[in-house]
Design a protein around this motif. Structure first.
Motif, PDB file in Angstrom:
ATOM      1  N   LYS A 109       0.807  -1.220   0.000  1.00 48.05           N
ATOM      2  CA  LYS A 109       0.000   0.000   0.000  1.00 48.05           C
ATOM      3  C   LYS A 109       0.849   1.284   0.000  1.00 48.05           C
ATOM      4  N   ALA A 112      -1.264   4.699   0.313  1.00 47.84           N
ATOM      5  CA  ALA A 112      -2.200   4.929   1.420  1.00 47.84           C
ATOM      6  C   ALA A 112      -1.530   5.727   2.531  1.00 47.84           C
ATOM      7  N   ASN A 113      -2.232   6.737   3.026  1.00 48.37           N
ATOM      8  CA  ASN A 113      -1.767   7.536   4.162  1.00 48.37           C
ATOM      9  C   ASN A 113      -0.347   8.075   3.947  1.00 48.37           C
ATOM     10  N   THR A 114      -0.139   8.711   2.829  1.00 49.03           N
ATOM     11  CA  THR A 114       1.196   9.212   2.509  1.00 49.03           C
ATOM     12  C   THR A 114       1.539  10.493   3.262  1.00 49.03           C
ATOM     13  N   VAL A 308      -4.199   4.713  -7.421  1.00 45.36           N
ATOM     14  CA  VAL A 308      -5.515   4.207  -7.001  1.00 45.36           C
ATOM     15  C   VAL A 308      -5.687   4.391  -5.497  1.00 45.36           C
ATOM     16  N   GLN A 309      -4.656   4.070  -4.734  1.00 44.93           N
ATOM     17  CA  GLN A 309      -4.720   4.214  -3.278  1.00 44.93           C
ATOM     18  C   GLN A 309      -4.628   5.675  -2.857  1.00 44.93           C
ATOM     19  N   PHE A 310      -3.842   6.451  -3.573  1.00 45.11           N
ATOM     20  CA  PHE A 310      -3.666   7.868  -3.242  1.00 45.11           C
ATOM     21  C   PHE A 310      -4.992   8.621  -3.370  1.00 45.11           C
ATOM     22  N   TYR A 311      -5.759   8.306  -4.419  1.00 43.03           N
ATOM     23  CA  TYR A 311      -7.056   8.955  -4.645  1.00 43.03           C
ATOM     24  C   TYR A 311      -8.223   8.158  -4.062  1.00 43.03           C
ATOM     25  N   ASN A 312      -7.902   7.035  -3.402  1.00 38.71           N
ATOM     26  CA  ASN A 312      -8.932   6.199  -2.767  1.00 38.71           C
ATOM     27  C   ASN A 312     -10.002   5.779  -3.783  1.00 38.71           C
ATOM     28  N   ILE A 313      -9.551   5.223  -4.900  1.00 42.87           N
ATOM     29  CA  ILE A 313     -10.444   4.776  -5.971  1.00 42.87           C
ATOM     30  C   ILE A 313     -10.763   3.296  -5.780  1.00 42.87           C
ATOM     31  N   SER A 314     -12.010   2.943  -5.962  1.00 36.40           N
ATOM     32  CA  SER A 314     -12.435   1.551  -5.841  1.00 36.40           C
ATOM     33  C   SER A 314     -12.481   0.910  -7.235  1.00 36.40           C
TER      34      SER A 314
END
Length: 398
Positions: A109, A112-114, A308-314
């Protein structure tokens, strides 16, 4: 396989000391970029024009190598079997590398939470890169170039007087090799300029929050080299560690330039001196530079997952399957000089359509530091494939 008498190559004499020069250039470049950022920002054009010159010299070498290899491969025994082995190997390895990149991205990840402050990131891309991105021919020109090279090889292979043409191509290759060797003398200076520019523009404090994605790319590449390629090499009775030691000078060259193509002119002599079939090397290696870029596949996969994780895309399973297909295609465009991997990422995101490219400059700020990992992985993957296919067809090509 009985090795041939080892020949003294250019890399044996010059690149033995290049490691020290490169290390010194990196340290000096980092210090210059940190303490004298005004000077660092002015050094971008130096490395840009160097790689423009290098590309001008290396592209003809690749054309000659592909043409030469194709013209020979269809005139030897078991040619179609060799082609089939190569295609199957490339498909399997690149598919595995894409899945590996996606898996590492989902597991570690990196996006996530950068805690990244986008306001502190330089959001502008260099003008030279924007020019290449907006040029619709830039993405496909290497594939067009490859098609022309293969067509020329087939045509020459069917010509009765092909020996004279092949001799002419060989002489041309040797001439370009000599020119490229002289250009490599300036490598430490180029490394100094690259590092100084990167540190002066983006700053160490800005780059630190992005270190997780850099670490993820490096870990995935190391796992691929020593895990996946290690198992594959062991299956075909090739000692991976000994093989890597034998091409250590070329690996240093790739690290120094962040481009797998810079070692292209030297690797043929090195592997031929170790007993690998010249005809197969001249066929598999040039095509591997377009169709067997495992490092690019890993980089593209992890970068997409980061965003994808940075923008929280599903994403759905169908989305991941579509992303897999696009990365498979985009990786074939990542065979140029340094920076082509980032262009391939732009191609991937534009075709996928579900990931914003608004803040893509934040990835460009660390692209220089991920370039080494993907370039070395590309290079090792290409050389291992040539070694394996040569070993499979030992004593059957004459």
């Amino acid at each position: 396989m009985k090795p041939l008498l080892k020949q003294k190559t250019f890399t044996d004499s010059y690149l033995r000391n290049l490691t020290l020069y490169v290390f010194t250039a990196i340290i000096c470049g980092a210090l210059t970029g940190y303490y004298f950022p005004e000077i660092g920002r002015q050094l971008q054009s130096v490395s840009h024009y160097f790689f423009v010159l290098l590309e001008v010299l290396i592209v003809p070498v690749i054309f000659i190598a592909v043409t030469y290899g194709v013209s020979y491969i269809f005139s030897i025994k078991n040619a179609f079997r060799i082609v089939g082995q190569m295609v199957l190997y490339f498909l399997i390895i690149t598919s595995v590398s894409i899945v590996l990149g996606l898996a590492f991205g989902l597991l570690l990840k990196p996006g996530a939470n950068t805690g990244i402050n986008l306001a502190a990131i330089n959001k502008s891309l260099p003008e030279s890169l924007l020019t290449r991105i907006t040029n619709p021919l830039r993405i496909s020109n290497y594939l067009i170039f490859l098609f022309i090279s293969i067509s020329a090889g087939i045509t020459i292979g069917m010509y009765k007087g092909k020996d004279k043409i092949l001799h002419f191509l060989d002489e041309g290759k040797n001439l370009f090799f000599k020119l490229i060797k002289y250009v490599y003398i300036f490598l430490p200076v180029i490394i100094f300029c690259n590092i100084a520019y990167a540190i002066s523009v983006y700053g160490i404090n800005t780059l630190l929050p992005l270190s997780k994605i850099v670490a993820t790319v490096y870990l995935a590449c190391l796992f691929f080299i020593f895990g996946i390629l290690g198992l594959v090499s062991a299956y075909f009775k090739i000692n991976l560690w000994d093989f890597l030691i034998s091409i250590k000078e070329e690996i240093v060259l790739v690290v120094a330039t962040s481009s797998s193509k810079t070692a292209f002119p030297m690797i043929f002599d090195k592997m031929e001196s170790q007993g690998y079939d010249r005809k197969i090397l001249r066929f598999v290696i040039p095509l591997g530079y377009n169709f067997n870029l495992a490092g690019a596949c890993i980089y593209l996969s992890i970068s997409c997952i980061f965003l994808v994780q940075f923008y929280n895309i599903s994403l759905t399973v169908q989305d991941y399957c579509w992303l897999f297909i696009i990365i498979s295609i985009a990786s074939k465009t990542a065979s140029g000089v340094p920076g082509s991997g980032f262009l391939a990422l732009m191609f991937t995101l534009s075709r996928f359509g579900k990931i914003p490219v608004t803040d893509l400059a934040l990835l460009y700020s660390i692209d220089r530091f991920m370039n080494e990992a993907r370039s070395v992985t590309n290079f090792i993957g290409i050389t291992i494939s040539a070694a394996i296919i040569s070993k499979l067809n030992q004593n059957t090509t004459s």
